[in-house]
Scaffold this motif. Sequence first.
Motif, PDB file in Angstrom:
ATOM      1  N   ALA A  45       0.871  -1.186   0.000  1.00 18.93           N
ATOM      2  CA  ALA A  45       0.000   0.000   0.000  1.00 18.93           C
ATOM      3  C   ALA A  45       0.896   1.219   0.000  1.00 18.93           C
ATOM      4  O   ALA A  45       2.005   1.188   0.552  1.00 18.93           O
ATOM      5  N   TRP A  46       0.425   2.286  -0.642  1.00 17.26           N
ATOM      6  CA  TRP A  46       1.187   3.538  -0.646  1.00 17.26           C
ATOM      7  C   TRP A  46       0.222   4.672  -0.379  1.00 17.26           C
ATOM      8  O   TRP A  46      -0.752   4.851  -1.103  1.00 17.26           O
ATOM      9  N   VAL A  47       0.499   5.436   0.668  1.00 19.13           N
ATOM     10  CA  VAL A  47      -0.455   6.457   1.108  1.00 19.13           C
ATOM     11  C   VAL A  47      -0.039   7.859   0.704  1.00 19.13           C
ATOM     12  O   VAL A  47      -0.714   8.830   1.029  1.00 19.13           O
ATOM     13  N   GLY A  48       1.072   7.999   0.016  1.00 22.59           N
ATOM     14  CA  GLY A  48       1.531   9.318  -0.412  1.00 22.59           C
ATOM     15  C   GLY A  48       3.022   9.470  -0.218  1.00 22.59           C
ATOM     16  O   GLY A  48       3.638   8.786   0.612  1.00 22.59           O
ATOM     17  N   ASP A  49       3.620  10.373  -0.971  1.00 17.23           N
ATOM     18  CA  ASP A  49       5.066  10.548  -0.927  1.00 17.23           C
ATOM     19  C   ASP A  49       5.552  11.179   0.374  1.00 17.23           C
ATOM     20  O   ASP A  49       6.760  11.236   0.625  1.00 17.23           O
ATOM     21  N   ASP A  50       4.626  11.640   1.206  1.00 16.11           N
ATOM     22  CA  ASP A  50       5.018  12.163   2.510  1.00 16.11           C
ATOM     23  C   ASP A  50       5.086  11.077   3.574  1.00 16.11           C
ATOM     24  O   ASP A  50       5.295  11.366   4.755  1.00 16.11           O
ATOM     25  N   ASP A  51       4.948   9.832   3.169  1.00 12.36           N
ATOM     26  CA  ASP A  51       5.054   8.706   4.100  1.00 12.36           C
ATOM     27  C   ASP A  51       6.438   8.743   4.754  1.00 12.36           C
ATOM     28  O   ASP A  51       7.459   8.676   4.072  1.00 12.36           O
ATOM     29  N   ASP A  52       6.461   8.855   6.080  1.00 12.23           N
ATOM     30  CA  ASP A  52       7.726   8.971   6.802  1.00 12.23           C
ATOM     31  C   ASP A  52       8.107   7.670   7.504  1.00 12.23           C
ATOM     32  O   ASP A  52       8.936   7.671   8.425  1.00 12.23           O
ATOM     33  N   SER A  53       7.522   6.561   7.070  1.00 11.57           N
ATOM     34  CA  SER A  53       7.825   5.279   7.701  1.00 11.57           C
ATOM     35  C   SER A  53       9.264   4.871   7.430  1.00 11.57           C
ATOM     36  O   SER A  53       9.873   5.257   6.421  1.00 11.57           O
ATOM     37  N   ALA A  54       9.821   4.054   8.311  1.00  9.54           N
ATOM     38  CA  ALA A  54      11.181   3.554   8.136  1.00  9.54           C
ATOM     39  C   ALA A  54      11.288   2.722   6.866  1.00  9.54           C
ATOM     40  O   ALA A  54      12.300   2.775   6.156  1.00  9.54           O
ATOM     41  N   ASP A  87       7.929  12.917  -6.197  1.00 11.12           N
ATOM     42  CA  ASP A  87       8.804  13.209  -5.063  1.00 11.12           C
ATOM     43  C   ASP A  87       9.514  11.945  -4.581  1.00 11.12           C
ATOM     44  O   ASP A  87      10.738  11.947  -4.379  1.00 11.12           O
ATOM     45  N   TYR A  88       8.757  10.881  -4.404  1.00 13.07           N
ATOM     46  CA  TYR A  88       9.380   9.641  -3.937  1.00 13.07           C
ATOM     47  C   TYR A  88      10.245   9.027  -5.027  1.00 13.07           C
ATOM     48  O   TYR A  88      11.334   8.499  -4.745  1.00 13.07           O
ATOM     49  N   ALA A  89       9.782   9.093  -6.271  1.00 11.23           N
ATOM     50  CA  ALA A  89      10.566   8.540  -7.377  1.00 11.23           C
ATOM     51  C   ALA A  89      11.924   9.222  -7.453  1.00 11.23           C
ATOM     52  O   ALA A  89      12.963   8.566  -7.628  1.00 11.23           O
ATOM     53  N   ASN A  90      11.952  10.528  -7.310  1.00 13.51           N
ATOM     54  CA  ASN A  90      13.218  11.261  -7.348  1.00 13.51           C
ATOM     55  C   ASN A  90      14.120  10.866  -6.186  1.00 13.51           C
ATOM     56  O   ASN A  90      15.337  10.718  -6.344  1.00 13.51           O
ATOM     57  N   LYS A  91      13.523  10.681  -5.017  1.00 18.94           N
ATOM     58  CA  LYS A  91      14.306  10.294  -3.843  1.00 18.94           C
ATOM     59  C   LYS A  91      14.926   8.908  -4.028  1.00 18.94           C
ATOM     60  O   LYS A  91      16.041   8.645  -3.576  1.00 18.94           O
ATOM     61  N   ALA A  92      14.189   8.038  -4.719  1.00 17.90           N
ATOM     62  CA  ALA A  92      14.641   6.659  -4.916  1.00 17.90           C
ATOM     63  C   ALA A  92      15.452   6.469  -6.192  1.00 17.90           C
ATOM     64  O   ALA A  92      15.939   5.370  -6.458  1.00 17.90           O
ATOM     65  N   GLY A  93      15.583   7.520  -7.003  1.00 19.00           N
ATOM     66  CA  GLY A  93      16.328   7.396  -8.245  1.00 19.00           C
ATOM     67  C   GLY A  93      15.583   6.631  -9.320  1.00 19.00           C
ATOM     68  O   GLY A  93      16.210   6.029 -10.202  1.00 19.00           O
ATOM     69  N   MET A  94      14.249   6.668  -9.256  1.00 18.94           N
ATOM     70  CA  MET A  94      13.430   5.936 -10.217  1.00 18.94           C
ATOM     71  C   MET A  94      12.838   6.884 -11.251  1.00 18.94           C
ATOM     72  O   MET A  94      12.584   8.052 -10.965  1.00 18.94           O
ATOM     73  N   THR A  95      12.551   6.342 -12.425  1.00 21.33           N
ATOM     74  CA  THR A  95      11.802   7.057 -13.451  1.00 21.33           C
ATOM     75  C   THR A  95      10.406   6.453 -13.526  1.00 21.33           C
ATOM     76  O   THR A  95      10.259   5.242 -13.731  1.00 21.33           O
ATOM     77  N   LEU A  96       9.381   7.282 -13.333  1.00 23.06           N
ATOM     78  CA  LEU A  96       8.004   6.807 -13.425  1.00 23.06           C
ATOM     79  C   LEU A  96       7.614   6.646 -14.892  1.00 23.06           C
ATOM     80  O   LEU A  96       7.865   7.524 -15.715  1.00 23.06           O
ATOM     81  N   LEU A  97       6.980   5.525 -15.212  1.00 20.84           N
ATOM     82  CA  LEU A  97       6.518   5.239 -16.562  1.00 20.84           C
ATOM     83  C   LEU A  97       4.987   5.267 -16.605  1.00 20.84           C
ATOM     84  O   LEU A  97       4.333   5.120 -15.570  1.00 20.84           O
TER      85      LEU A  97
END
Length: 240
Positions: A45-54, A87-97
């Motif tokens: 599950a993904w609740v948003g790029d502001d997810d601050d979970s470990a 935001d999360y994709a950039n943090k993880a170095g991913m390109t969204l398709l």
Amino acid sequence: MSTLFISDLHLHESRPHITRAFFHFLQTRAIHADALYILGDFFDAWVGDDDDSALAQDVANELNQLHTQGVAIYFIHGNRDFLVGNDYANKAGMTLLPEQIVIDLYGTPTLLMHGDELCTGDSEYQQFRAMVRSAQWQQQILSQPLGTRRALAAQLREKSQSMNSLKADDIIDVTLAEVIAQMSTTGVAQLIHGHTHRPARHAMELNGKPAERIVLGDWHEYGWCINATPEGLTLEHWAI
């Protein structure tokens, strides 16, 4: 040269062994690849790029480390993680398709998708999919407090598991006519997807010519990936 494809890891705090297995995969297999494609339901599950979970932070750090070592990482949304954003994709170095894309896989045009859009026999799910993929619904959800979104994600997760347990197998699997339609429309003879948790290589005939649909497995008792090279591709699995 190699390109790896994975899907349906369903990363979640309750399954730390899957997260450890994924990190091991990155450090021992993906590090030697040219590219890694993640075809949806990466997170349960993904609740948003502001997810601050470990978990969210640790996964982003591991992926970004792979990216900085020269491995291209691509991400297609699934039915569990469609809210993953830039935001999360950039943090993880991913390109969204986009939800569907045709790539040149060592000379073979190949259609990539998560695969849930192929399950047209499940009309109830397709209606739900149309709702949650709409920009209006997503904006409304993301405007809610993080705690509210986490509670909603848990409810949707339980509802999905309950609904699927009551459905016949042929309803929650892909519809062959839709597979043929998608491959014909995009002009490909090779399709890679996940979602169904039914790993297999399906030989087909499309417009009188040989074709193939390759389905990735979910990470549960085994880890699954497709390893593609200029010589061909293999569907691989290993015990977790």
